[in-house]
Design an enzyme around this catalytic site. Structure first.
Site: not given
Ligand code: BJW
Ligand code: ZN
Length: 306
Positions: A78, A132, A145, A196, A199
């Protein structure tokens, strides 16, 4: 069984002129953005090429389990991303969305990106939700906390993470020392990381949302209330693989009945999956979001250069 006619894209699904005609009849616009929007700013995406940090899969480091197992390693990842985001500049895609927001108070932008580039492009904060979180928000890792630092741009974040703030080598064929998996990382014990101030037992951690963690409830309530308030005319799905929920669900959630809502995918790759899921009223534009967005939004925002 799906109606094959309703699920087929129209003949001009990738026509900019046809999209402009739709835009002229549109008032409420929603955008859902992902890492592809910042790719032209030089920031790597999560999935596909560039989704590796050292030899780690970026999505494997973005978990509470990874932080618990090795907070020093996850912090180095990070800290490096903070440094890269601070060095990067918003691209014409970010500026186009910010301009749309200023022209159209009925436009709301949801972003999964944590890089702060929307804000730096001048996007009005009340028309932007950081689904996010942010690399520049710090919080305490203890669930009991509430301490946060809402705007921390320190680079390096702390002395133990100084290696992450080293400048990238000038030559593109040279690898950043931190990214070279053959260059071992010295162990970074939790005692070297900031704790922190409230805490005193918790570790400071990035204020981002990891897998399995909930998104902010008040933010989700605000998004759902905005969608429910009135029919949405256009949903722009920009630079996201749409695999992470709940973010990936907002486009379908925003569809109003009667084919009024056009879902518009803007992505470097429009795969068969996207085409199969398209309805007659939808659009899909294949290319760099930084190039396409200024063109797609030109009737509303004008010429960005001008
Ligand atoms: C271009 C380009 C150019 C390239 N021009 N385009 C329902 C169903 C199934 C699973 C779940 C569900 N609900 C919840 C879940 C679990 C989970 C989940 O979704 N899992 C799936 C993977 C299966 N979700 C969670 O855990 C979320 N929390 C939640 O739901 O809480 C409630 C809960 C909790 C417990 C149980 C049940 C419910 C939280 C999700 C948090 C995601 N975090 C991250 C890290 C953030 C911090 C960090 O930055 O480090 O977020 S993971 C990562 O993926 C990051 C991104 O924001 C996220 C999405 O990725 P993104 O932005 O789409 O990037 P890429 O790389 O995947 O795609 C890039 C795209 O750009 C591609 O298509 C390229 O083609 C394109 N591209 N260049 C235009 N120039
Ligand atoms: Zn704390």
């Amino acid at each position: 069984p799906r109606d094959p006619k309703a699920m087929a894209p129209s003949a001009d699904y990738n026509s900019i002129a046809a999209f402009h005609a739709k835009l002229a009849r549109s008032r409420r616009i929603l955008a859902v953005c992902g890492a592809g929007l910042s790719a032209a700013s030089g920031l790597p995406t999560f999935r596909g090429a560039g989704g590796l940090w050292r030899n780690y899969d970026a999505t494997e480091l973005a978990t509470p389990e990874a932080f618990e197992a090795d907070p020093g390693l996850v912090w180095m990842f990070y800290a490096y991303r903070r440094h890269m985001a601070l060095q990067a500049k918003p691209n014409p895609g970010h500026y186009a969305l910010a301009a749309l927001a200023r022209k159209n108070p009925d436009f709301l932008c949801l972003t999964q990106n944590v890089d702060n580039l929307h804000s730096r492009a001048g996007h009005p904060p009340e028309q932007l939700h950081l689904l996010h979180g942010s690399l520049f928000t710090i919080k305490c890792d203890s669930p009991s906390c509430s301490w946060t630092d809402p705007a921390n741009f320190d680079d390096p974040f702390c002395p133990a993470l100084a290696a992450a703030a080293e400048d990238a080598p000038a030559s593109p064929d040279q690898i950043h020392p931190l990214l070279d998996p053959n260059n071992p990382l010295p162990p970074l014990p939790p005692s070297d990381l900031p704790h922190c101030p409230q805490c005193r037992t918790g570790l400071q951690r990035p204020g981002v949302v990891w897998f399995g963690e909930p998104l902010s409830r008040p933010m989700l309530d605000a998004v759902n209330a905005w969608i429910a308030r009135d029919a949405v005319d256009v949903v722009l799905v920009i630079g996201t693989s749409s695999v992470v929920y709940p973010a990936a669900g907002f486009a379908e959630a925003a569809r109003a009945p009667g084919g009024r809502t056009s879902v518009v995918t803007v992505n470097l790759e429009i795969g068969p999956g996207v085409l199969r899921g398209m309805r007659e009223e939808d659009f899909a534009f294949e290319g760099d979001a930084a190039v396409l967005l200024p063109k797609l939004l030109a009737p509303v925002i004008g010429d960005l250069e001008g």
